[in-house]
Write a protein that holds these residues in place. Sequence first.
Motif, short mmCIF file in Angstrom:
data_model
loop_
_atom_site.label_atom_id
_atom_site.label_comp_id
_atom_site.label_asym_id
_atom_site.label_seq_id
_atom_site.Cartn_x
_atom_site.Cartn_y
_atom_site.Cartn_z
N ASN A 1 0.71 -1.13 -0.06
CA ASN A 1 -0.02 0.07 -0.12
C ASN A 1 1.02 1.20 0.02
O ASN A 1 0.53 2.26 -0.57
CB ASN A 1 -0.86 0.19 1.26
CG ASN A 1 -1.72 -0.90 0.94
OD1 ASN A 1 -2.18 -1.70 0.15
ND2 ASN A 1 -2.60 -1.41 2.28
N GLN A 2 1.87 1.37 0.68
CA GLN A 2 2.99 2.43 0.68
C GLN A 2 3.35 2.53 -0.75
O GLN A 2 3.69 3.59 -1.10
CB GLN A 2 3.81 2.03 1.88
CG GLN A 2 3.22 2.18 3.43
CD GLN A 2 4.60 2.08 4.33
OE1 GLN A 2 5.71 1.44 3.94
NE2 GLN A 2 4.17 2.11 5.52
N LYS A 3 3.64 1.43 -1.45
CA LYS A 3 4.47 1.50 -2.51
C LYS A 3 3.30 2.43 -3.58
O LYS A 3 3.83 2.98 -4.49
CB LYS A 3 4.96 0.04 -3.09
CG LYS A 3 5.70 0.26 -4.20
CD LYS A 3 6.15 -1.31 -4.44
CE LYS A 3 7.06 -1.36 -5.92
NZ LYS A 3 7.23 -2.71 -6.19
N THR A 4 2.07 1.63 -3.66
CA THR A 4 1.19 1.85 -4.94
C THR A 4 0.14 2.75 -4.47
O THR A 4 -0.50 3.46 -5.33
CB THR A 4 0.59 0.59 -5.24
OG1 THR A 4 -0.22 0.00 -4.25
CG2 THR A 4 1.42 -0.66 -5.68
N GLY A 5 -0.18 3.00 -2.92
CA GLY A 5 -1.17 3.88 -2.47
C GLY A 5 -2.51 2.86 -2.70
O GLY A 5 -3.51 4.06 -2.53
N ALA A 6 -2.54 2.05 -2.93
CA ALA A 6 -3.93 1.07 -3.06
C ALA A 6 -4.57 1.00 -1.68
O ALA A 6 -3.72 0.94 -0.89
CB ALA A 6 -3.61 -0.23 -3.90
N PRO A 7 -5.99 0.97 -1.39
CA PRO A 7 -6.37 0.73 -0.25
C PRO A 7 -6.11 -0.82 0.06
O PRO A 7 -6.13 -1.84 -0.63
CB PRO A 7 -7.91 0.86 -0.69
CG PRO A 7 -8.19 0.66 -2.19
CD PRO A 7 -6.77 1.29 -2.79
N PRO A 8 -6.22 -0.93 1.31
CA PRO A 8 -5.71 -2.18 1.83
C PRO A 8 -6.98 -3.34 1.33
O PRO A 8 -8.11 -3.18 1.08
CB PRO A 8 -6.00 -1.94 3.52
CG PRO A 8 -5.84 -0.92 3.63
CD PRO A 8 -6.42 -0.07 2.51
N SER A 9 -6.42 -4.35 1.23
CA SER A 9 -7.19 -5.38 0.69
C SER A 9 -7.84 -5.94 1.97
O SER A 9 -7.37 -6.11 2.98
CB SER A 9 -6.42 -6.75 0.06
OG SER A 9 -7.20 -8.11 0.09
#
Length: 312
Positions: A205-213
């Motif tokens: 998440n820190q790398k891509t900024g995507a929301p947590p699965s």
Amino acid sequence: MTPDHARQIQTFLQANAAETDAARNTQLAYARDLTDFAGWVETRGREMMQAERADIEDYLVACDAQGLSRATRARRLSAIRQLYRFAFEENWRADNPALQIKGPGKDKRLPKTLTIAEVDRLIEAAQRPGRDQIRDTCLMQLLYATGMRVSELVGLPVSAARGDPRMLLVRGKGGKERMVPLSPPARSALADWLTRRDAMVQAQNQKTGAPPSWFLFPSHSREGHLTRHRFYAMIKTLAVAGGIDPGRVTPHTLRHAFATHLLAGGADLRAIQTMLGHADISTTEIYTHVLEDRLRDLVLDHHPLARRRGTA
């Protein structure tokens, strides 16, 4: 055959191959059977997902009129039943029109299973050092401890595993929920995987900024979680590593082993039915074959006439 029917049949066959490990010839037979059924439905101006019980019964009558053997008609009904069960699970339709249809009948075959020693070897293979060691160990421990279907296992939400649970809430067929208990080894493996999983998800998440699965076993697949196909491949690899014929090992084999070993150990059939998520006790009764040896031993060990005969 219409493109929609072809897509529906192909999707079902892929899922069926991953979950049941049906032989290639069986898959090809199912494909032929369902293609024939789809063509017959189309002659009535219907869609497969709109077919009713009467349509399926009429199709079976037509098969009988063609002179098809009892075994072929039973296989065709089996394929149709499984297709509509899958359609119900995938919310393609709200019911299963083939559920109550009685077929020509065929001999029941006992489910394939594994010995306790073989299950131990699979789990030991998962515990060997490797990139996915912690995850694979957790998957195997959960599957054997609960008897979950593979689709239920890979689709577990991470929220169900928080707080060191003694029981897991599982959403099964038709959206029905049930509670399954966790063994101490399964709880330990789950705790180890949660620690590893959360660290991996946070780094991603820190790398891509995507929301947590929100899945317990996240992946980059379209579904967002570990797929049934990937799990199927994993368990075959573990079988080879554990010195077990991979042709005997599938996710469903572990589900059968769970039920068989519980019943052999004295568990109540109704309890097993609840844990497996079977709607009908008759589905669970196939496992009663494991009672034969235990009941015979009980008679030989405890019946007074048996003891007298042994001491005569």
